[in-house]
Write an enzyme that holds these catalytic residues in place. Sequence first.
Site, short mmCIF file in Angstrom:
data_model
loop_
_atom_site.label_atom_id
_atom_site.label_comp_id
_atom_site.label_asym_id
_atom_site.label_seq_id
_atom_site.Cartn_x
_atom_site.Cartn_y
_atom_site.Cartn_z
N GLN A 72 -20.36 7.68 9.93
CA GLN A 72 -20.99 7.68 11.26
C GLN A 72 -20.81 6.39 12.03
O GLN A 72 -20.60 6.41 13.24
CB GLN A 72 -22.49 7.99 11.12
CG GLN A 72 -22.82 9.45 11.15
CD GLN A 72 -24.32 9.69 11.21
OE1 GLN A 72 -24.93 10.09 10.23
NE2 GLN A 72 -24.91 9.44 12.34
N ARG B 30 0.87 -1.19 0.00
CA ARG B 30 0.00 0.00 0.00
C ARG B 30 0.90 1.23 0.00
O ARG B 30 1.51 1.57 1.01
CB ARG B 30 -0.91 -0.02 1.24
CG ARG B 30 -1.94 1.12 1.29
CD ARG B 30 -3.15 0.80 0.47
NE ARG B 30 -4.14 1.88 0.51
CZ ARG B 30 -5.20 1.89 1.31
NH1 ARG B 30 -5.42 0.88 2.15
NH2 ARG B 30 -6.06 2.88 1.28
N HIS C 14 -3.37 10.49 8.37
CA HIS C 14 -4.45 10.73 9.32
C HIS C 14 -4.39 12.13 9.93
O HIS C 14 -5.40 12.64 10.42
CB HIS C 14 -4.43 9.68 10.43
CG HIS C 14 -4.82 8.32 9.96
ND1 HIS C 14 -5.97 8.09 9.23
CD2 HIS C 14 -4.22 7.11 10.10
CE1 HIS C 14 -6.04 6.79 8.94
NE2 HIS C 14 -5.00 6.18 9.45
#
Length: 666
Positions: free
Chosen positions: A335, A210, A248
């Site tokens: 969510q 990745r 992130h």
Amino acid sequence: MLSPIRAGQHMLRNRVIMGSMHTRLETEPDGIAKQIAFYAERARGEAAILVTGGFSPNAEGIFDPEGPRIDDPKEAENLRPICEAVQAEGSLLCAQLLHAGRYAKIEGCVAPSPIRAPINRYVPREMTDADIRRTIEDFAKSAANAQAAGFDGVEIMGSEGYLINEFTVPHTNKREDEWGGSAENRHRFPVEIVRAVRERCGPGFLVIYRISAADLVEGGAPADEIADLARKIEAAGADILNTGIGWHEARVPTIAYPVPRGAWRKAAANVKAAVSIPVVASNRINTPELAEDILTSGEADMISMARPFLADPHFVKKAREGHADEINTCIACNQACLDFIFSDRPVGCLVNPRAGRETEFRDTPTESPKTVAVVGGGAAGMATASEAARLGHDVTLFEAQDKLGGQLNLAQAAPGKDEFNETLRYYSGQLQKHGVKLRLGQRAGLDDLNGFDHVVISTGVTPRIPDLLGVDHPSVATYAEILSGARAAGETVAVMGAGGIGHDVAEFLVTEPAEAHNTDAFCDTWGVDPKFATSGALAGDPLAPKPSRRKVVMLQRKASKPGTGLGVSTGWILRNALRKHGVEALGGVVYDRIDDAGLHIMVDGAPKTIAADTIVLCTGQEPERALAEDLTARGATVTMIGGAKEAAELDALRAIDEGVRLAQSL
């Protein structure tokens, strides 16, 4: 998308990978059984390769104290039943090897340099040369453990700002030894890991790497360095290059609903141009049509989708069978997937309550069919009606409006949230497929509901009107009137309420619609290089101010910072978007009155007047319950769900979950 492709020594049945997701199912009672059910269901849906959530190769690399590891052969062997279940359905299963590096939320986390991540309170220890060489060996051992346990391959996580990615860029690598400095030295760690894994596991074991195709942080890699790394990884023995987007800690949204579909496809194309092994495009790809377009354009060889397989595990199978219109589309809301994970809860899905909870639901038809009336065609009502009818009940759905959707019709007006259109499309199709009788434009009365075995009240909510002097002033509008287009806002607006609805309304008022639909407009808004060539793929400050369509001030009574109750993974995006467009947010407000001068308030004991052309009420909701109370008085069997049951913030997650579970219990 449906054509086979060769990767290493494997011929894959199609070009779709279910991307890696943290699920936290391993922390649950009966965790193995739940993981078997979760992964096997998605293999039945015909994804060619499934990639697990990340397993750390050693104790230092766990994401948090409960994070899974695969460096113990006995622990790896416990995963064999998952491999067997997936392979029995015709898919390959790869274990992701992820060392969290400076993102590890543990004492003693490690990194190439001792630089604390802005999303972690722990300062990492700088790895020694011995640490680095031991970690390379740990990756090779862990891959061998996965192979011995029955996995078909591994994905080595080299993106998203985790340890391997930290070594590759100056942003986090300040070393001056053979593991830092030049690009060749910074690339040495990932290349040696891939080489060690290949040597340990042999040619038949699938090795996916990745690669970070766009770091989206200052000091990130430019396109030429990414291409150079891709070539080295190919030479070291990787079979597939999967692309990751953004760290992130990046201040650019990467997978949430404000990101246009397919926004990162050209980042994958840059990688593909550098190598001959298959390259995978990822992030914000959620329909077969988009996947097909990316593949036929030559920008990628394969497609990775993660959350779309939460929303619909049979994504590929439905496309192959010609039923793409029946796919339950991921709406990128985050969510119940990321927000649950960041809240230490097992993964879920707003549009698919079964995701991660497959063992809690049944698919067998009912042995005692009932006649069921569902009153209200919003999220809760549609979920109840379609599921009850699928299980064999005779269902009639009453909706007072001339269209389905309820509050979803308002939610989809918010920037980027037009993905709710897909939820409406899906449920409309399911209602038709399973024979639900629709009574649109009919407000159900007591007499309409005579003779039903069970009545479900899902009549939703209405905007709450506060007890405030002047609330009937012509300048006042409800959020429903603004989002529905029934009322137009002026050039200066005061938004009363800073919860999720208040933020959505404020963004609706200040942003241009194109920002959530057009990749170039999105890149301009967030300072991204649309060619993904620059360092970190940045072309400016992601938080730089942007023009606003209106002057908006958002207010709340709570003294806390506005927006603190928003979603963990999306709240920062909303807050930053509003700051960029000059929206002022005030907390600790006491509302006094409304008149021709505007909205009169008190802040810190001092009076203040907000001179606004329009004052929008985002002050909560009231449940619609009158019909339920009358039916109960008549002795009918009645269940209230969704907003009718609890008029909290608009919550399609709760509404759909309650609806499906109620239908299962009938």
